[in-house]
Design a protein around this motif. Structure first.
Motif, mmCIF file in Angstrom:
data_model
loop_
_atom_site.group_PDB
_atom_site.id
_atom_site.type_symbol
_atom_site.label_atom_id
_atom_site.label_comp_id
_atom_site.label_asym_id
_atom_site.label_seq_id
_atom_site.Cartn_x
_atom_site.Cartn_y
_atom_site.Cartn_z
ATOM 1 N N SER A 1 15.968 9.581 -27.191
ATOM 2 C CA SER A 1 16.880 10.218 -28.144
ATOM 3 C C SER A 1 17.767 9.159 -28.795
ATOM 4 C CB SER A 1 17.732 11.301 -27.471
ATOM 5 O OG SER A 1 18.659 10.760 -26.546
ATOM 6 N N SER A 2 18.299 9.500 -29.965
ATOM 7 C CA SER A 2 19.222 8.605 -30.643
ATOM 8 C C SER A 2 20.237 9.434 -31.407
ATOM 9 C CB SER A 2 18.487 7.656 -31.595
ATOM 10 O OG SER A 2 18.019 8.341 -32.737
ATOM 11 N N THR A 3 21.234 8.742 -31.942
ATOM 12 C CA THR A 3 22.354 9.465 -32.536
ATOM 13 C C THR A 3 22.060 9.992 -33.933
ATOM 14 O OG1 THR A 3 23.258 7.347 -33.236
ATOM 15 C CG2 THR A 3 24.122 8.284 -31.209
ATOM 16 N N GLY A 4 20.955 9.545 -34.552
ATOM 17 C CA GLY A 4 20.663 10.117 -35.863
ATOM 18 C C GLY A 4 19.763 9.240 -36.675
ATOM 19 N N TYR B 1 19.960 2.497 -35.386
ATOM 20 C CA TYR B 1 20.357 3.230 -34.192
ATOM 21 C C TYR B 1 19.420 2.949 -33.035
ATOM 22 C CZ TYR B 1 23.642 6.069 -36.927
ATOM 23 O OH TYR B 1 24.654 6.512 -37.718
ATOM 24 N N GLN C 1 17.378 3.724 -29.700
ATOM 25 C CA GLN C 1 16.745 4.841 -29.011
ATOM 26 C C GLN C 1 16.905 4.650 -27.512
ATOM 27 O OE1 GLN C 1 12.750 5.819 -30.223
ATOM 28 N NE2 GLN C 1 13.238 5.654 -32.403
ATOM 29 N N GLY D 1 24.892 15.069 -27.732
ATOM 30 C CA GLY D 1 25.426 14.512 -28.968
ATOM 31 C C GLY D 1 24.406 13.766 -29.801
ATOM 32 N N HIS D 2 23.247 13.485 -29.227
ATOM 33 C CA HIS D 2 22.193 12.814 -29.985
ATOM 34 C C HIS D 2 21.458 13.814 -30.869
ATOM 35 C CE1 HIS D 2 21.641 8.870 -27.502
ATOM 36 N NE2 HIS D 2 22.883 9.070 -27.907
ATOM 37 N N ASN D 3 21.162 13.394 -32.104
ATOM 38 C CA ASN D 3 20.565 14.296 -33.073
ATOM 39 C C ASN D 3 19.063 14.120 -33.250
ATOM 40 O OD1 ASN D 3 23.124 15.333 -33.719
ATOM 41 N ND2 ASN D 3 23.479 13.675 -35.174
ATOM 42 N N ASN E 1 14.650 15.726 -35.836
ATOM 43 C CA ASN E 1 16.025 15.444 -36.209
ATOM 44 C C ASN E 1 16.730 16.774 -36.391
ATOM 45 O OD1 ASN E 1 18.072 14.780 -38.818
ATOM 46 N ND2 ASN E 1 18.116 13.354 -37.114
#
Lengths: 112, 115
Positions: free
Chosen positions: B94-97, B102, B104, B28-30, B50
């Motif tokens: 990773s992070s959500t966007g 946000y 990491q 789910g991370h973008n 991204n």
């Protein structure tokens, strides 16, 4: 440009002592600010963050206040424990990106 | 959630060999990030993606380094040929966007030793 400056370590304290780790930054605009912690053999974990001026981030007894006038984000804890021994990284997020700029890290050693 | 998964955890190779590091971000991370950590240079961002697209590769040291993200659940960092100065711990995060606030999430890292 964007940069983060942290005090050099190691910082050596006795258990229950007061902790301050200094962090100052240079940035374009008003970035979000972060403190990450790295325990031995592990990746970094977010400790706390602040997204705008005068915000105070806090977690696990640690605090840091976003000071725009002094471009600082110093990390404090009133009473450290042996389990707090780790490397602490100050970071900023470049405005309009999700790119983090990290400081060099400060090693904290807490003795019983 | 298993967190960010990196493999291998340790890699020892000889100078001149190809090295491939692997990362599986959190579902789910973008956004996905590759960092390198050394005593001399600290923590450096090498490249970030991204939605599987490279956004900033300005930190990639030289042409010997390449990174790919063929899908949302997998990325590789390749060094060919490897050199002793590439010895470091390589982290994937990773992070959500795309956002300035946000968090990491970092993997445990791959410790690379090039002899």
């Amino acid at each position: 440009g964007n940069s983060v400056t942290q005090m050099e370590g190691p910082v050596t304290l006795s258990e229950e002592a007061f902790l301050t780790i200094n962090c100052t930054y240079t940035a374009t605009g008003y970035p979000s600010l972060f403190w990450y912690v790295q325990y031995p053999g592990e990746g970094l974990q977010l400790l706390l963050k602040a997204t705008k001026a005068d915000d105070k981030g806090s977690n696990k007894g640690f605090e840091a206040t976003y000071r725009k006038e002094t471009t600082s984000f110093h990390l404090e804890k009133g009473s450290v424990q042996v389990s707090d021994s780790a490397v602490y990284f100050c970071a900023l997020c470049v405005v309009n990106t999700d790119k983090l700029i990290f400081g060099t890290g400060t090693r904290l050693q807490v003795f019983p | 959630d298993a967190g960010v998964i990196q493999s291998p955890r340790h890699e020892v190779t000889e100078m001149g060999q190809e090295v491939t590091l692997r990362c599986k971000p959190i579902s789910g991370h973008n956004s996905l990030f590759w960092y390198r950590q050394t005593m001399m240079r600290g923590l450096e961002l090498l490249i970030y993606f991204n939605n599987n697209v490279p956004i900033d590769d300005s930190g990639m040291p030289e042409d010997r380094f390449s990174a790919k993200m063929p899908n949302a659940s997998f990325s590789t960092l390749k060094i060919q040929p490897s050199e002793p100065r590439d010895s470091a711990v390589y982290f994937c995060a990773s992070s959500t966007g795309v956002s300035t606030s946000y968090e990491q999430y970092f993997g445990p890292g791959t410790r690379l030793t090039v002899t």
